[in-house]
Motif scaffolding. Sequence first.
Motif, PDB file in Angstrom:
ATOM      1  N   THR A   1      39.361  26.246  58.123  1.00 38.01           N
ATOM      2  CA  THR A   1      39.229  27.686  57.981  1.00 38.01           C
ATOM      3  C   THR A   1      40.569  28.311  58.331  1.00 38.01           C
ATOM      4  O   THR A   1      41.249  27.866  59.256  1.00 38.01           O
ATOM      5  CB  THR A   1      38.114  28.255  58.877  1.00 38.01           C
ATOM      6  OG1 THR A   1      38.366  27.908  60.237  1.00 38.01           O
ATOM      7  CG2 THR A   1      36.753  27.726  58.457  1.00 38.01           C
ATOM      8  N   LEU A   2      40.948  29.302  57.578  1.00 37.83           N
ATOM      9  CA  LEU A   2      42.202  30.002  57.802  1.00 37.83           C
ATOM     10  C   LEU A   2      41.884  31.474  57.971  1.00 37.83           C
ATOM     11  O   LEU A   2      41.507  32.148  57.008  1.00 37.83           O
ATOM     12  CB  LEU A   2      43.151  29.793  56.618  1.00 37.83           C
ATOM     13  CG  LEU A   2      44.486  30.537  56.685  1.00 37.83           C
ATOM     14  CD1 LEU A   2      45.319  30.051  57.875  1.00 37.83           C
ATOM     15  CD2 LEU A   2      45.242  30.368  55.377  1.00 37.83           C
ATOM     16  N   SER A   3      41.992  31.965  59.186  1.00 40.82           N
ATOM     17  CA  SER A   3      41.742  33.380  59.460  1.00 40.82           C
ATOM     18  C   SER A   3      43.046  34.155  59.302  1.00 40.82           C
ATOM     19  O   SER A   3      44.041  33.842  59.957  1.00 40.82           O
ATOM     20  CB  SER A   3      41.204  33.566  60.875  1.00 40.82           C
ATOM     21  OG  SER A   3      41.164  34.951  61.184  1.00 40.82           O
ATOM     22  N   LEU A   4      43.007  35.167  58.460  1.00 37.23           N
ATOM     23  CA  LEU A   4      44.172  36.024  58.266  1.00 37.23           C
ATOM     24  C   LEU A   4      44.007  37.364  58.969  1.00 37.23           C
ATOM     25  O   LEU A   4      44.755  38.307  58.694  1.00 37.23           O
ATOM     26  CB  LEU A   4      44.430  36.232  56.771  1.00 37.23           C
ATOM     27  CG  LEU A   4      44.761  34.969  55.977  1.00 37.23           C
ATOM     28  CD1 LEU A   4      44.996  35.305  54.507  1.00 37.23           C
ATOM     29  CD2 LEU A   4      45.955  34.240  56.565  1.00 37.23           C
ATOM     30  N   ASP A   5      43.058  37.460  59.880  1.00 37.06           N
ATOM     31  CA  ASP A   5      42.848  38.696  60.640  1.00 37.06           C
ATOM     32  C   ASP A   5      44.165  39.131  61.272  1.00 37.06           C
ATOM     33  O   ASP A   5      44.845  38.345  61.927  1.00 37.06           O
ATOM     34  CB  ASP A   5      41.809  38.494  61.742  1.00 37.06           C
ATOM     35  CG  ASP A   5      40.398  38.350  61.199  1.00 37.06           C
ATOM     36  OD1 ASP A   5      40.131  38.879  60.107  1.00 37.06           O
ATOM     37  OD2 ASP A   5      39.575  37.694  61.858  1.00 37.06           O
TER      38      ASP A   5
ATOM     39  N   GLU B   1      53.303  32.064  58.912  1.00 40.48           N
ATOM     40  CA  GLU B   1      53.111  31.517  60.260  1.00 40.48           C
ATOM     41  C   GLU B   1      51.659  31.129  60.479  1.00 40.48           C
ATOM     42  O   GLU B   1      51.353  30.084  61.035  1.00 40.48           O
ATOM     43  CB  GLU B   1      53.577  32.517  61.317  1.00 40.48           C
ATOM     44  CG  GLU B   1      53.479  31.987  62.734  1.00 40.48           C
ATOM     45  CD  GLU B   1      54.308  30.727  62.976  1.00 40.48           C
ATOM     46  OE1 GLU B   1      53.901  29.916  63.849  1.00 40.48           O
ATOM     47  OE2 GLU B   1      55.340  30.523  62.316  1.00 40.48           O
ATOM     48  N   ARG B   2      50.743  31.975  60.023  1.00 40.62           N
ATOM     49  CA  ARG B   2      49.316  31.673  60.163  1.00 40.62           C
ATOM     50  C   ARG B   2      48.956  30.407  59.381  1.00 40.62           C
ATOM     51  O   ARG B   2      48.202  29.569  59.852  1.00 40.62           O
ATOM     52  CB  ARG B   2      48.495  32.861  59.679  1.00 40.62           C
ATOM     53  CG  ARG B   2      47.026  32.779  60.011  1.00 40.62           C
ATOM     54  CD  ARG B   2      46.741  32.946  61.513  1.00 40.62           C
ATOM     55  NE  ARG B   2      47.232  34.153  62.082  1.00 40.62           N
ATOM     56  CZ  ARG B   2      46.568  35.295  62.189  1.00 40.62           C
ATOM     57  NH1 ARG B   2      45.340  35.393  61.744  1.00 40.62           N
ATOM     58  NH2 ARG B   2      47.128  36.349  62.747  1.00 40.62           N
TER      59      ARG B   2
ATOM     60  N   ARG C   1      58.086  27.836  55.169  1.00 41.96           N
ATOM     61  CA  ARG C   1      57.574  29.205  55.331  1.00 41.96           C
ATOM     62  C   ARG C   1      57.997  30.127  54.187  1.00 41.96           C
ATOM     63  O   ARG C   1      58.409  31.266  54.392  1.00 41.96           O
ATOM     64  CB  ARG C   1      57.961  29.766  56.694  1.00 41.96           C
ATOM     65  CG  ARG C   1      57.177  29.103  57.815  1.00 41.96           C
ATOM     66  CD  ARG C   1      57.668  29.517  59.186  1.00 41.96           C
ATOM     67  NE  ARG C   1      56.811  29.062  60.251  1.00 41.96           N
ATOM     68  CZ  ARG C   1      56.665  27.789  60.654  1.00 41.96           C
ATOM     69  NH1 ARG C   1      57.317  26.826  60.039  1.00 41.96           N
ATOM     70  NH2 ARG C   1      55.864  27.488  61.657  1.00 41.96           N
ATOM     71  N   ASN C   2      57.876  29.595  52.959  1.00 41.39           N
ATOM     72  CA  ASN C   2      58.086  30.397  51.762  1.00 41.39           C
ATOM     73  C   ASN C   2      57.054  29.957  50.726  1.00 41.39           C
ATOM     74  O   ASN C   2      56.327  28.979  50.939  1.00 41.39           O
ATOM     75  CB  ASN C   2      59.527  30.275  51.245  1.00 41.39           C
ATOM     76  CG  ASN C   2      59.893  28.856  50.879  1.00 41.39           C
ATOM     77  OD1 ASN C   2      59.252  28.218  50.031  1.00 41.39           O
ATOM     78  ND2 ASN C   2      60.930  28.327  51.521  1.00 41.39           N
ATOM     79  N   TRP C   3      56.965  30.675  49.617  1.00 40.04           N
ATOM     80  CA  TRP C   3      55.921  30.410  48.630  1.00 40.04           C
ATOM     81  C   TRP C   3      56.038  29.016  48.024  1.00 40.04           C
ATOM     82  O   TRP C   3      55.029  28.335  47.841  1.00 40.04           O
ATOM     83  CB  TRP C   3      55.927  31.474  47.533  1.00 40.04           C
ATOM     84  CG  TRP C   3      55.667  32.856  48.053  1.00 40.04           C
ATOM     85  CD1 TRP C   3      56.511  33.921  48.007  1.00 40.04           C
ATOM     86  CD2 TRP C   3      54.483  33.314  48.729  1.00 40.04           C
ATOM     87  NE1 TRP C   3      55.925  35.014  48.604  1.00 40.04           N
ATOM     88  CE2 TRP C   3      54.680  34.669  49.048  1.00 40.04           C
ATOM     89  CE3 TRP C   3      53.282  32.715  49.090  1.00 40.04           C
ATOM     90  CZ2 TRP C   3      53.718  35.436  49.716  1.00 40.04           C
ATOM     91  CZ3 TRP C   3      52.324  33.481  49.742  1.00 40.04           C
ATOM     92  CH2 TRP C   3      52.543  34.807  50.051  1.00 40.04           C
TER      93      TRP C   3
END
Length: 127
Positions: free
Chosen positions: A28-32, A42-43, A56-58
């Motif tokens: 699970t990836l929370s972007l809150d 970073e998330r 840390r780039n697209w």
Amino acid sequence: MPGGTDSGPGPLAPVLDAARGAGWTTATLSLDGVTDKAAFMERCARGLGLPDWFGRNWDALADCLTDLSWAPRARGRLLVVSGWQEYARAAPEEWGIAQEVFSAAVEHWRGAETGLEIVLALGPTAT
């Protein structure tokens, strides 16, 4: 994919449990609270346990999602992204790119022995 894999008491727990029961790994990836690209990257790095070479780039995110040699072997992988709405509102162009990266990664694994599915949760949290 290492990362937030606890099913917890939330509404998606049965889905995550079923995927794990089928031999898939789940994350699970929370972007809150995420409102810009730097925080998003970073998330992703922390939440998904991405390798040290993640830039840390697209392009690096796309590379990590299409070359999962850094992740434990699995029959398939399910990633549930929650709390993305704030980021989508704050940085719609960036969120559009993120969706393109997610979509391309899913398509890359389509038909492969090991699949990848990414679900955008509509509720406030994925756990």
